[in-house]
Scaffold this motif. Sequence first.
Motif, mmCIF file in Angstrom:
data_model
loop_
_atom_site.group_PDB
_atom_site.id
_atom_site.type_symbol
_atom_site.label_atom_id
_atom_site.label_comp_id
_atom_site.label_asym_id
_atom_site.label_seq_id
_atom_site.Cartn_x
_atom_site.Cartn_y
_atom_site.Cartn_z
ATOM 1 N N CYS A 97 79.286 -9.908 4.407
ATOM 2 C CA CYS A 97 78.366 -8.873 4.869
ATOM 3 C C CYS A 97 78.546 -8.703 6.369
ATOM 4 O O CYS A 97 79.188 -9.520 7.029
ATOM 5 N N ALA A 98 77.980 -7.637 6.916
ATOM 6 C CA ALA A 98 78.105 -7.374 8.345
ATOM 7 C C ALA A 98 77.345 -8.414 9.163
ATOM 8 O O ALA A 98 77.758 -8.776 10.258
ATOM 9 N N ASP A 99 76.225 -8.904 8.615
ATOM 10 C CA ASP A 99 75.435 -9.927 9.296
ATOM 11 C C ASP A 99 74.451 -10.530 8.305
ATOM 12 O O ASP A 99 74.250 -9.994 7.214
ATOM 13 N N PHE A 100 73.842 -11.638 8.704
ATOM 14 C CA PHE A 100 72.877 -12.332 7.867
ATOM 15 C C PHE A 100 71.729 -12.809 8.740
ATOM 16 O O PHE A 100 71.967 -13.356 9.820
ATOM 17 N N PHE A 101 70.508 -12.588 8.287
ATOM 18 C CA PHE A 101 69.318 -13.073 8.990
ATOM 19 C C PHE A 101 68.514 -13.932 8.024
ATOM 20 O O PHE A 101 68.188 -13.493 6.923
ATOM 21 N N GLN A 102 68.226 -15.160 8.464
ATOM 22 C CA GLN A 102 67.416 -16.051 7.642
ATOM 23 C C GLN A 102 65.940 -15.823 7.963
ATOM 24 O O GLN A 102 65.542 -15.786 9.118
ATOM 25 N N LYS A 103 65.128 -15.645 6.898
ATOM 26 C CA LYS A 103 63.684 -15.462 7.062
ATOM 27 C C LYS A 103 63.041 -16.811 7.389
ATOM 28 O O LYS A 103 63.439 -17.809 6.803
ATOM 29 N N PRO A 104 62.078 -16.861 8.278
ATOM 30 C CA PRO A 104 61.633 -15.759 9.133
ATOM 31 C C PRO A 104 62.637 -15.556 10.263
ATOM 32 O O PRO A 104 63.230 -16.502 10.748
ATOM 33 N N PHE A 105 62.829 -14.305 10.649
ATOM 34 C CA PHE A 105 63.816 -13.994 11.675
ATOM 35 C C PHE A 105 63.159 -13.346 12.875
ATOM 36 O O PHE A 105 62.012 -12.917 12.825
ATOM 37 N N ASP A 106 63.915 -13.283 13.971
ATOM 38 C CA ASP A 106 63.463 -12.609 15.191
ATOM 39 C C ASP A 106 63.600 -11.105 14.950
ATOM 40 O O ASP A 106 64.707 -10.583 14.845
ATOM 41 N N LEU A 107 62.475 -10.442 14.837
ATOM 42 C CA LEU A 107 62.449 -9.022 14.500
ATOM 43 C C LEU A 107 63.227 -8.176 15.499
ATOM 44 O O LEU A 107 63.939 -7.250 15.122
ATOM 45 N N TRP A 108 63.113 -8.489 16.768
ATOM 46 C CA TRP A 108 63.772 -7.670 17.799
ATOM 47 C C TRP A 108 65.280 -7.851 17.780
ATOM 48 O O TRP A 108 66.033 -6.916 18.039
#
Length: 123
Positions: A97-108
């Motif tokens: 994938c282009a990127d991955f964010f693990q929850k909880p993540f930095d919204l900004w």
Amino acid sequence: MKTVLLVDDEHAILDALSGILADEGFRVVTAGNGREAVHRLREETPDVALVDVMMPVMDGRELLREMAADERWKHVPVVLMSAVPLAILNREAPVACADFFQKPFDLWKLIARLRELAGEGSH
């Protein structure tokens, strides 16, 4: 205005992120699972997609594979998000994938990355 396809089966997350992304200048198209997302993709192609991994009906990895296999959507950058770390997800079935964010993540950081992938400059 850049369009983001937001896919998550948790309505609270879908509503919250949808509102925040709209406030940040995105046009948001939502879907509650991967199959619903495919229907949305048939209606229009977004600039970027933000997709939860674990969902019923069709999960995020299946959606990512379907998008990658279709000429209409394979160029759309997909950001996956999950409470499960990427290393564990990749043990099951590696995903590109282009990127991955693990929850909880930095919204900004997420918003900045979505803007970058959608071809927008920082605001």
